[in-house]
Design an enzyme around this catalytic site. Structure first.
Site, PDB file in Angstrom:
ATOM      1  N   ARG A 210       9.779   0.282  -2.889  1.00  0.00           N
ATOM      2  CA  ARG A 210       7.904   0.211  -2.046  1.00  0.00           C
ATOM      3  C   ARG A 210       8.725  -0.974  -1.565  1.00  0.00           C
ATOM      4  NH1 ARG A 210       4.461   1.908  -6.258  1.00  0.00           N
ATOM      5  NH2 ARG A 210       2.864   2.491  -4.857  1.00  0.00           N
ATOM      6  N   CYS A 286      -1.188  -4.611  -4.787  1.00  0.00           N
ATOM      7  CA  CYS A 286      -0.451  -3.358  -5.851  1.00  0.00           C
ATOM      8  C   CYS A 286       0.122  -2.324  -4.504  1.00  0.00           C
ATOM      9  CB  CYS A 286      -0.670  -3.285  -6.466  1.00  0.00           C
ATOM     10  SG  CYS A 286      -2.490  -2.113  -7.238  1.00  0.00           S
TER      11      CYS A 286
END
Length: 329
Positions: A210, A286
């Site tokens: 990601r 995050c």
């Protein structure tokens, strides 16, 4: 040689932060036997289940809490004890009033020892601990391995709805202004000279795929990639998988030397030294502000002091069309 020097100083700090306590500052982490001893001693303690699951998960944290919990615990819903956000983001840091009201409802007083766990082992409980510590409630800890490790240790489990605690008066605290970063601060930091005083080192807790843009985000329509000049440090490198007798798995924190090694691998010796000595501040981020707190906890155990958390994290950053998204290493 530098790593060994860092390790020696880190182990000294970690021992006090993990195990030592005073009337106002509890250890960051408790083992299930340590919590069991506290509960048996009748020492005033408020135990909170802060389990949280991704929106696309079939599991329901509240239902699981009713089915199985550490005796005497209450359920802390991190999406409810939160501030509203104009982008619709969940579990944002609550206001002082919301936090104080939640503590009062749980029967928590300023001197209460708050012990937090989750049903993953280590996943969402660090976020709850980050919240309490950021509001100055330093008499707070998490349970390493959470509910699974508690059960695996052979300690009792309680079923059914939680008993309603006696409400308490909790005065409005003051949020540590350095604990939270906003979007404007992150954008400014990403364009500043990394060698200049005051520039944050940004650590991204999402998966490597990601971070690089190779893998999609779990939130449909959200582009993957990362904030320019940030470092990839997936939260699970601070954790280790444990096997339960039921053939399920759960997570616990890795030993401090392994957490230190993961930090060094991500940012290099010199950057790690600057973080641990307080010469550089660090910000964790995050997907939505949840697992960034796992990095926060690991850094706290290493003795770092200047740690902030980007509350909106990648969801808030990437939702804005003006955001620069990097996909290079």
């Amino acid at each position: 040689m530098l790593f060994n020097s860092l390790l020696k100083s880190t182990l000294r700090v970690s021992f006090s932060r993990t195990f030592a306590s005073s009337s106002n500052v509890a250890p960051l982490v408790l083992s299930p036997p340590q919590l069991r001893e506290i509960l048996q001693s009748k020492t005033p303690v408020s135990v909170l289940d802060a389990s949280w699951f991704m929106p696309n998960s079939p599991r329901n944290a509240k239902s699981e809490f009713i089915a199985k919990k550490i005796p005497g615990s209450q359920f802390l819903d991190l999406d409810e004890v939160a501030s509203s956000h104009h982008l619709g983001l969940k579990h944002m840091m609550p206001t002082e009033r919301v936090f104080a009201d939640a503590c009062g409802k749980f029967g928590i007083e300023p001197a209460s020892h708050v012990v937090i766990y989750d049903s993953h082992g280590i996943f969402s409980s660090p976020r709850a601990l980050f919240m309490f510590r950021s509001f100055g409630h330093t008499n707070s800890s998490i349970v390493n391995g959470g509910l699974p490790y508690w059960e695996e240790s052979g300690f009792p489990i309680e079923e059914g709805p939680a008993s309603v605690p006696k409400p308490a008066e909790y005065p409005m605290p003051t949020l540590d202004a350095s604990a939270i970063r906003n979007y404007e601060q992150m954008v400014a930091n990403s364009t500043s000279d990394p060698r200049s005083v005051g520039t944050d080192i940004v650590l991204d807790a999402r998966s490597r795929g990601r971070f690089t843009g190779a893998d999609p985000e779990p939130r449909v329509g959200l582009e993957s990639g990362h904030i320019p000049r940030s470092f990839s440090l997936p939260f699970n490198v601070f954790l280790q998988q444990q096997s339960a007798a039921s053939n399920s798995t759960y997570t616990t924190l890795r030993p401090v030397p392994e957490i230190l090694q993961a930090l060094v691998d991500a940012v290099g010796d010199k950057q790690a030294e600057a973080i641990l000595k307080g010469d550089a501040s660090v910000v964790t981020t995050c997907g939505s502000g949840m697992t960034a707190a796992v990095l926060w906890l690991g850094l706290k155990l290493l003795g770092a002091h200047k740690i902030g958390l980007y509350d909106e994290s990648w969801t808030g950053y990437a939702m804005r069309g003006s955001s620069k998204i990097d996909k290079t290493i």
